[in-house]
Write a protein that holds these residues in place. Structure first.
Motif, PDB file in Angstrom:
ATOM      1  N   ASP A  86       0.851  -1.199   0.000  1.00  0.00           N
ATOM      2  CA  ASP A  86       0.000   0.000   0.000  1.00  0.00           C
ATOM      3  C   ASP A  86       0.884   1.246   0.000  1.00  0.00           C
ATOM      4  O   ASP A  86       0.743   2.150   0.787  1.00  0.00           O
ATOM      5  CB  ASP A  86      -0.985  -0.010   1.173  1.00  0.00           C
ATOM      6  CG  ASP A  86      -0.311  -0.177   2.517  1.00  0.00           C
ATOM      7  OD1 ASP A  86       0.878  -0.550   2.561  1.00  0.00           O
ATOM      8  OD2 ASP A  86      -0.978   0.050   3.549  1.00  0.00           O
ATOM      9  N   TRP A  98       0.056   2.758 -11.494  1.00  0.00           N
ATOM     10  CA  TRP A  98      -0.962   2.179 -10.627  1.00  0.00           C
ATOM     11  C   TRP A  98      -2.382   2.581 -11.032  1.00  0.00           C
ATOM     12  O   TRP A  98      -3.324   2.417 -10.250  1.00  0.00           O
ATOM     13  CB  TRP A  98      -0.663   2.521  -9.171  1.00  0.00           C
ATOM     14  CG  TRP A  98       0.637   1.904  -8.755  1.00  0.00           C
ATOM     15  CD1 TRP A  98       1.844   2.525  -8.649  1.00  0.00           C
ATOM     16  CD2 TRP A  98       0.877   0.528  -8.454  1.00  0.00           C
ATOM     17  NE1 TRP A  98       2.816   1.628  -8.292  1.00  0.00           N
ATOM     18  CE2 TRP A  98       2.251   0.397  -8.164  1.00  0.00           C
ATOM     19  CE3 TRP A  98       0.062  -0.597  -8.398  1.00  0.00           C
ATOM     20  CZ2 TRP A  98       2.821  -0.829  -7.825  1.00  0.00           C
ATOM     21  CZ3 TRP A  98       0.637  -1.815  -8.055  1.00  0.00           C
ATOM     22  CH2 TRP A  98       1.997  -1.917  -7.778  1.00  0.00           C
ATOM     23  N   PHE A 101      -6.162   1.201  -9.793  1.00  0.00           N
ATOM     24  CA  PHE A 101      -6.186   0.801  -8.392  1.00  0.00           C
ATOM     25  C   PHE A 101      -6.696   1.950  -7.523  1.00  0.00           C
ATOM     26  O   PHE A 101      -6.580   3.128  -7.876  1.00  0.00           O
ATOM     27  CB  PHE A 101      -4.793   0.361  -7.924  1.00  0.00           C
ATOM     28  CG  PHE A 101      -4.359  -0.924  -8.558  1.00  0.00           C
ATOM     29  CD1 PHE A 101      -4.752  -2.143  -8.028  1.00  0.00           C
ATOM     30  CD2 PHE A 101      -3.585  -0.919  -9.713  1.00  0.00           C
ATOM     31  CE1 PHE A 101      -4.379  -3.333  -8.629  1.00  0.00           C
ATOM     32  CE2 PHE A 101      -3.199  -2.101 -10.316  1.00  0.00           C
ATOM     33  CZ  PHE A 101      -3.600  -3.311  -9.766  1.00  0.00           C
ATOM     34  N   LEU A 152      -1.566   4.077  -2.163  1.00  0.00           N
ATOM     35  CA  LEU A 152      -2.507   3.067  -2.601  1.00  0.00           C
ATOM     36  C   LEU A 152      -3.282   2.552  -1.401  1.00  0.00           C
ATOM     37  O   LEU A 152      -2.777   2.538  -0.281  1.00  0.00           O
ATOM     38  CB  LEU A 152      -1.781   1.904  -3.279  1.00  0.00           C
ATOM     39  CG  LEU A 152      -1.117   2.202  -4.614  1.00  0.00           C
ATOM     40  CD1 LEU A 152      -0.359   0.973  -5.107  1.00  0.00           C
ATOM     41  CD2 LEU A 152      -2.141   2.632  -5.645  1.00  0.00           C
ATOM     42  N   LEU A 158      -5.377  -5.205  -5.416  1.00  0.00           N
ATOM     43  CA  LEU A 158      -3.976  -4.812  -5.267  1.00  0.00           C
ATOM     44  C   LEU A 158      -3.141  -5.995  -4.781  1.00  0.00           C
ATOM     45  O   LEU A 158      -2.041  -6.224  -5.286  1.00  0.00           O
ATOM     46  CB  LEU A 158      -3.852  -3.622  -4.304  1.00  0.00           C
ATOM     47  CG  LEU A 158      -2.449  -3.077  -4.081  1.00  0.00           C
ATOM     48  CD1 LEU A 158      -1.830  -2.594  -5.384  1.00  0.00           C
ATOM     49  CD2 LEU A 158      -2.481  -1.945  -3.052  1.00  0.00           C
TER      50      LEU A 158
END
Length: 180
Positions: A86, A98, A101, A152, A158
């Motif tokens: 994360d 990314w 996501f 994230l 993920l």
């Protein structure tokens, strides 16, 4: 966004060439205060990986330079790590990489009465992060320079992507709810 303070920035300028020589990118630097300061450096290799040996190599190279230049007053601990699953998003390329996501963004100013936004990343364009926010019809464009912090959000998608990127087995689909 890789750094927040002048001291972080000074350390980044020392660390970046060492990381580049090892085919790594500095993701973030933070100096945390306490009885003994902690210099936290997150880095990853160009392929997105970072194992214990990579952290040790970068740590050894950084230790030598930090000892020589002494940019930190007093004693400190040096922590070198991967950004984790994360991970923080600190460069335009991270938002591209990314896309798709879920991410949390915190701004340095109010936009429509708030500073925090969570949604699906949709890329990076014209120096702005593109993000699809819940209950919004259009993709929001948030200037990169307004972002104080971004990372994230840990989701099943993920975790599956991270496992696949590391060559792990594909997780079983247990959507039926049955216990294996």
């Amino acid at each position: 966004m890789r750094t927040r303070t002048a001291q972080d920035d000074a350390i980044y300028k020392l660390a970046a060439p060492i990381a580049e020589a090892l085919d790594m990118e500095i993701v973030r630097i933070r100096v945390k205060s306490g009885k003994r300061q902690t210099v936290q450096i997150m880095a990853e290799k160009s392929d997105g990986t970072m194992d214990v040996e990579d952290c040790a190599s970068l740590s050894r190279g950084l230790s030598e330079v930090l000892e020589e230049t002494d940019p930190i007053r007093g004693e400190y601990n040096l922590e070198v790590s991967s950004p984790g699953i994360d991970r923080p998003l600190t460069a335009p390329a991270h938002f591209e990489r990314w896309a798709g996501f879920k991410a949390k963004l915190e701004l340095d100013r109010l936009v429509e009465g708030r500073k925090k936004f969570t949604g699906q990343l949709a890329g990076f364009e014209d120096n702005s992060v593109l993000i699809d926010l819940p209950n919004e019809d259009e993709t929001a464009l948030i200037p990169f320079d307004w972002i104080a912090d971004a990372k994230l959000v840990l989701t099943d998608e993920l975790m599956k992507a991270d496992l696949a990127a590391r060559g792990g087995p594909a997780p079983e689909d247990n959507s039926s709810g049955e216990t294996p």
